[in-house]
Design an enzyme around this catalytic site. Sequence first.
Site, PDB file in Angstrom:
ATOM      1  N   MET A 124       0.974  -1.218   0.169  1.00  0.00           N
ATOM      2  CA  MET A 124       0.104  -0.033   0.037  1.00  0.00           C
ATOM      3  C   MET A 124       0.751   1.393   0.099  1.00  0.00           C
ATOM      4  SD  MET A 124      -2.993  -1.155  -0.285  1.00  0.00           S
ATOM      5  CE  MET A 124      -3.850  -2.757  -0.111  1.00  0.00           C
TER       6      MET A 124
ATOM      7  N   ASP B 219      -5.541  -6.230   8.412  1.00  0.00           N
ATOM      8  CA  ASP B 219      -4.063  -6.692   7.976  1.00  0.00           C
ATOM      9  C   ASP B 219      -3.090  -7.109   9.001  1.00  0.00           C
ATOM     10  OD1 ASP B 219      -2.225  -7.230   6.106  1.00  0.00           O
ATOM     11  OD2 ASP B 219      -1.685  -4.894   5.975  1.00  0.00           O
TER      12      ASP B 219
END
Length: 463
Positions: free
Chosen positions: A23, A135
């Site tokens: 990300m 996550d």
Amino acid sequence: MLSPGVQLGNRYRLDERIASGGMGDVWRGTDQVLGRTVAVKSLLPALLDEPGFAERFRGEARTMATINHPGVVDVYDFGNDQHIAFLVMEYVEGDPLSATLSRVGRLTPARTMALVAQAADALHAAHLKGIVHRDVKPGNLLVRPNGTLVLTDFGIARSELVGQLTAAGSVLGTASYISPEQATGQVATPASDVYALGVVAYQCLAGRRPFEGDNPLDIAMRHVRETPRPLPSDIPPQVCALVERAMAKDPKDRWPTSAALAGAARQLKTSLSRQARSGGAAPISAAPASPAPGRAQVPQPPRPPAAPHSPAAGHAMPHAPAAGHRPMAAHSPARPPVAQPPRPTTVAPAVTGYPRGAATVPSGYAPQPSQLRPAPRRSRTGMVLLAILLGALVVLCSGVVSYKFRNSTNAGMPAGTFVGSAVTSDALRPDGRDDSVGTAYRRLDQPRSGGDETTTSEGRRTR
């Protein structure tokens, strides 16, 4: 392209890249307004092209900033500069758990349970605010030097997680810890974080992930269809049961909340630590040994080395008494030391690792005269004072006895007569003697020539 020295929001200077992920990147930076070190998370520009992503992420950042928990990283700021969205967070001094596992391979059950309890507490604080991490993985668990854990990167991996699984290496870490419901496209829930934390615990105990594959999609599907390999045989059954429940395929079969998982893990950690202190388990370490199942090593008591034969002793004497043995006090030279009966040999409990406590004493062992501790010397000044005190006491007792004796003797004598006195009465007894009864002499009057004076045997002159 970001590089050291770049300023974001005209306030945060990027100093060093410390991590990279699917990300974005994490930088160690400096808040030039407050003069403190911060962590700056920069998001990939491609994520900003997704409709509503920036606004949704900004809202989650605001919600994360309301979490007040020591196990959750603090969020300071969020901004957008030079077409780069960034998140400013607390800078945590420590290493990610992934680096520790790469270095040592696996952790002990007690250490694993301690980390799981802390991570579950942090997740519960986020779940109470309506935030699902999505996550949870070793790279997002930072461990400080004092052993405390901090959970980072909340909400970063929410956007199009399943859709990016086909990009090789982009979210490989997320695919290894993804829950079955997330892998099938369902909405992530707090139970999804419980599953991911169970996968982290599995890796800490086994030294490997439960599922491996050629690509992220294959790994994600194995979480849905396959059962993980059993944990190593040296893991306690209670710990295995905790991990298996956390990794249940059906969310209803998992721990009901992160708080319940934290309580169970903390209780197991306390029990394992108590066993380690009492000698029932191996000590906690970063890389525990893996003994064969069912075989416990019993440490043998140390045998003292033999010394040359001593003429004063009838057997060989060790160089030094065993650890924990207390030598007897020395006796006077006129009294030879009395041999004590041998102490029974103690047997150490069946433990693994190093034995705890004092060493055992060999059977039949007794200290020799050379090993006996000499008696403490008495002070010479004290002896002198004692002698003076005893002498004064003897003199006092003698005076008292003499006084009592004289009083008892004089009590039976006639008036005017005293035993031991040189003064007698001038009265004569009927037999013509002037000495009192019991006197050692008598007074005799003798004429003296040259006058009318007379003398007595006592040398007194009379007229």
